[in-house]
Design a protein around this motif. Sequence first.
Motif, PDB file in Angstrom:
ATOM      1  N   UNK A 239       0.460   0.158  34.962  1.00  0.00           N
ATOM      2  CA  UNK A 239       0.763  -1.176  34.462  1.00  0.00           C
ATOM      3  C   UNK A 239       2.080  -1.214  33.714  1.00  0.00           C
ATOM      4  N   UNK A 240       2.319  -0.213  32.878  1.00  0.00           N
ATOM      5  CA  UNK A 240       3.593  -0.136  32.152  1.00  0.00           C
ATOM      6  C   UNK A 240       4.771  -0.058  33.126  1.00  0.00           C
ATOM      7  N   UNK A 271      -7.908  -9.050  27.648  1.00  0.00           N
ATOM      8  CA  UNK A 271      -8.166  -8.025  28.661  1.00  0.00           C
ATOM      9  C   UNK A 271      -9.066  -6.924  28.107  1.00  0.00           C
ATOM     10  N   UNK A 272      -8.884  -6.577  26.821  1.00  0.00           N
ATOM     11  CA  UNK A 272      -9.741  -5.570  26.208  1.00  0.00           C
ATOM     12  C   UNK A 272     -11.197  -6.011  26.167  1.00  0.00           C
ATOM     13  N   UNK A 303     -10.563  -0.744  36.300  1.00  0.00           N
ATOM     14  CA  UNK A 303      -9.168  -0.285  36.244  1.00  0.00           C
ATOM     15  C   UNK A 303      -8.223  -1.319  36.836  1.00  0.00           C
ATOM     16  N   UNK A 304      -8.560  -1.818  38.028  1.00  0.00           N
ATOM     17  CA  UNK A 304      -7.670  -2.750  38.719  1.00  0.00           C
ATOM     18  C   UNK A 304      -7.563  -4.093  38.012  1.00  0.00           C
ATOM     19  N   UNK A 305      -8.670  -4.587  37.480  1.00  0.00           N
ATOM     20  CA  UNK A 305      -8.710  -5.949  36.966  1.00  0.00           C
ATOM     21  C   UNK A 305      -8.411  -6.064  35.477  1.00  0.00           C
ATOM     22  N   UNK A 306      -8.528  -4.963  34.734  1.00  0.00           N
ATOM     23  CA  UNK A 306      -8.333  -5.055  33.290  1.00  0.00           C
ATOM     24  C   UNK A 306      -7.412  -3.969  32.743  1.00  0.00           C
ATOM     25  N   UNK A 307      -7.676  -2.712  33.069  1.00  0.00           N
ATOM     26  CA  UNK A 307      -6.908  -1.621  32.457  1.00  0.00           C
ATOM     27  C   UNK A 307      -5.448  -1.664  32.891  1.00  0.00           C
ATOM     28  N   UNK A 308      -5.204  -1.914  34.171  1.00  0.00           N
ATOM     29  CA  UNK A 308      -3.837  -2.050  34.678  1.00  0.00           C
ATOM     30  C   UNK A 308      -3.092  -3.154  33.925  1.00  0.00           C
TER      31      UNK A 308
END
Length: 333
Positions: A239-240, A271-272, A303-308
């Motif tokens: 994401x960064x 998102x968290x 991972x795809x929907x929030x962590x990224x």
Amino acid sequence: MSNEHAILFSVVIGTHNRADLLELALQTLSEQTLASDKFEVLVIDNCSTDTTREVTEHYMSGGNVRYVYEDKIGIGHARNRGMNEARGVYVVYTDDDCKLPSDWLSRAATIVETHQPDVFGGPFYPFYLSPKPDWFLDAYGGYTLGDEPRWLTVNERPLTGGNLFIEKNILKSVGGFNTNFGMVGKKIGYSQDTIVQFYLYKKYPTLRVYYDPQLSVLHLVRPEKMNVVWGWKANIKLGRAAYRFSLYRDPPAIIAHWRFQFRQIRELIGFGWGAFWHSLRGFFFRDRTEHVYWKSFLYNHISDNYIFKIGIVLERMKIGNRPLSDDIPDYLK
């Protein structure tokens, strides 16, 4: 390519303190069916303190393996050093934890003869040296653009940097790889291969990029990668990197700093909370036809929907929304 005896491929492997893995890659390269005078292997030792040099020297008796020490830490510096040392028509990038099928370079030579691409590559599939958890799918450790060979366009997903062939002169014309992206020692980093392909498309609008699903390599999934926490950390890094890449591609409108940061804090909380709530909800109510195991739900869906997206927000908070003009080549400005 007018000289039929010229070296066609310079295979570049940047490595840092992974001599045990490097040996496996070099062994498979020594078994290539393509004539040894048609390719060379450049091992770019990126500040290793292990037996990388000794392992490389073991394979140098054939005459087409070279050892090069690069003292600037980072895979970008290693790849660019390989580009500058290369004698081949194409610079070929793979990783020190890859196994290369014996016909890998022969198939690549056929692609060159048949299609004359500027850039080409193929998928990678996982292999394992340790037991794989039931929840960890092979798709998590691989990368493919489909089952059909085809010419790619600028709007498609890019080729992977672990199986990437680039005509040397055009790679040099864009300055090689951006060293602000990618791995630095043991520090995770991504998107360097995406950035360089973006550069190439921008400078050469008619760039010929070819994908062949049969031109595959095997990439090691190390034990620490088969872990939800590692997957989340990797997606934050992705994401960064994605946000930094977006500043090259689509420079944003400048927003007042305090307002911009307030917006990021609000998104980070959102998102968290979303990651926490949907992780908990997924434990009970996930679609079990898609995610049999809760850990695969966390590793993939969360991972795809929030962590990224958390990674994107964190990078926004760090560097703001200004264009990265210092990093951008003149032809992109």
